[in-house]
Design an enzyme around this catalytic site. Structure first.
Site, PDB file in Angstrom:
ATOM      1  N   THR A  30       0.821  -1.211   0.000  1.00  0.00           N
ATOM      2  CA  THR A  30       0.000   0.000   0.000  1.00  0.00           C
ATOM      3  C   THR A  30       0.854   1.258   0.000  1.00  0.00           C
ATOM      4  OG1 THR A  30      -1.949   1.006   1.007  1.00  0.00           O
ATOM      5  CG2 THR A  30      -0.181   0.406   2.487  1.00  0.00           C
ATOM      6  N   LYS A  62      -8.858   1.527   1.854  1.00  0.00           N
ATOM      7  CA  LYS A  62      -7.944   1.810   2.956  1.00  0.00           C
ATOM      8  C   LYS A  62      -8.102   3.221   3.524  1.00  0.00           C
ATOM      9  CE  LYS A  62      -4.704  -1.230   0.606  1.00  0.00           C
ATOM     10  NZ  LYS A  62      -3.422  -1.297  -0.121  1.00  0.00           N
ATOM     11  N   GLY A  75      -6.578   6.690   7.171  1.00  0.00           N
ATOM     12  CA  GLY A  75      -6.035   5.756   6.200  1.00  0.00           C
ATOM     13  C   GLY A  75      -5.044   4.835   6.888  1.00  0.00           C
ATOM     14  N   SER A 154       4.703   1.143   1.624  1.00  0.00           N
ATOM     15  CA  SER A 154       5.880   0.786   0.832  1.00  0.00           C
ATOM     16  C   SER A 154       6.230   1.826  -0.221  1.00  0.00           C
ATOM     17  CB  SER A 154       5.660  -0.574   0.165  1.00  0.00           C
ATOM     18  OG  SER A 154       4.444  -0.574  -0.573  1.00  0.00           O
ATOM     19  N   ALA A 185       2.761   4.715  -7.705  1.00  0.00           N
ATOM     20  CA  ALA A 185       2.245   3.510  -8.366  1.00  0.00           C
ATOM     21  C   ALA A 185       3.166   3.043  -9.484  1.00  0.00           C
ATOM     22  CB  ALA A 185       0.845   3.775  -8.907  1.00  0.00           C
ATOM     23  N   CYS A 188       6.535   1.706  -7.230  1.00  0.00           N
ATOM     24  CA  CYS A 188       6.415   0.703  -6.168  1.00  0.00           C
ATOM     25  C   CYS A 188       5.557  -0.469  -6.640  1.00  0.00           C
ATOM     26  CB  CYS A 188       5.793   1.340  -4.926  1.00  0.00           C
ATOM     27  SG  CYS A 188       5.508   0.162  -3.590  1.00  0.00           S
TER      28      CYS A 188
END
Length: 203
Positions: A30, A62, A75, A154, A185, A188
């Site tokens: 996430t 989330k 979150g 992460s 995005a 990672c």
């Protein structure tokens, strides 16, 4: 804040980086970002859940709204069941302390750290209302950003660096949030492009 003990409330650039990079094996799958700028407070997160090297879900929710008036954003990163349990505990504290986010967060971390029933819960949370952007962690920390930015997960390092580059631009908090999530995005492997965003418009 008067009369409330706040563990380790100092926040700086080194601390901010620590929030997104420490114990990364525990915060995989996430990226959660919080930004406060101008007349907006925004929380945004991706929807990917990963087990090992396998994506098991791409549309997890989330980011949530909490509080009696649904005016508090939260979150999470970490084990989903643990994070949801912590959100329920935070809701209870918000009811007990009449929606005072900082006081409720401090009391939650006390319970999380001291009560053996909750010590093993493995998650972090970013929470926000109209006046505060906080990180809640199980080591007893309630950390407040001093630059309007917060990131966990992460992909947090990528997102935080991108946000800092744009924070002084004419872009709104919402626009910056989307841009730095796109960067996270792309970089990672534990973060996807299925974003969920909630915002508070400040008066």
């Amino acid at each position: 804040m008067q009369g409330v003990m706040i563990p380790q409330m100092m926040m700086n650039r080194r601390t901010s980086r620590f929030l997104s990079s420490s114990s990364q094996k525990d915060w995989r799958a996430t990226t959660i970002l919080g930004i406060r700028k101008g007349n907006q407070v925004v929380l945004i997160g991706d929807g990917q859940v990963t087990s090992g090297h396998t994506v098991v879900k791409g549309n997890a929710k989330k980011i949530r709204r909490l509080g009696a008036n649904k005016d508090i954003l939260a979150g999470f990163a970490g084990v989903t069941a643990d994070a949801l349990a912590l959100m329920e505990l935070l809701e209870t504290k918000l009811e007990e302390y009449q929606g005072q986010l900082l006081r409720s967060s401090v009391e939650l971390t006390k319970l999380w750290r001291m009560d053996k029933r909750y010590r093993a819960l493995n998650a972090q949370m970013i929470v926000a209302d109209k006046s505060q952007l906080l990180l809640i962690a199980g080591n007893g920390d309630v950390l407040e950003s001093n630059d309007g930015l917060m990131a966990i997960g992460s992909g947090g390092d990528f997102a935080l660096a991108s946000a800092r580059a744009l924070i002084d631009s004419p872009l709104s908090a919402e626009e910056i949030a989307r841009k730095f999530m796109e960067i996270a995005a792309n970089l990672c492997i534990y973060t996807n492009n299925n974003f969920l965003m909630e915002k508070i418009d400040l008066q």
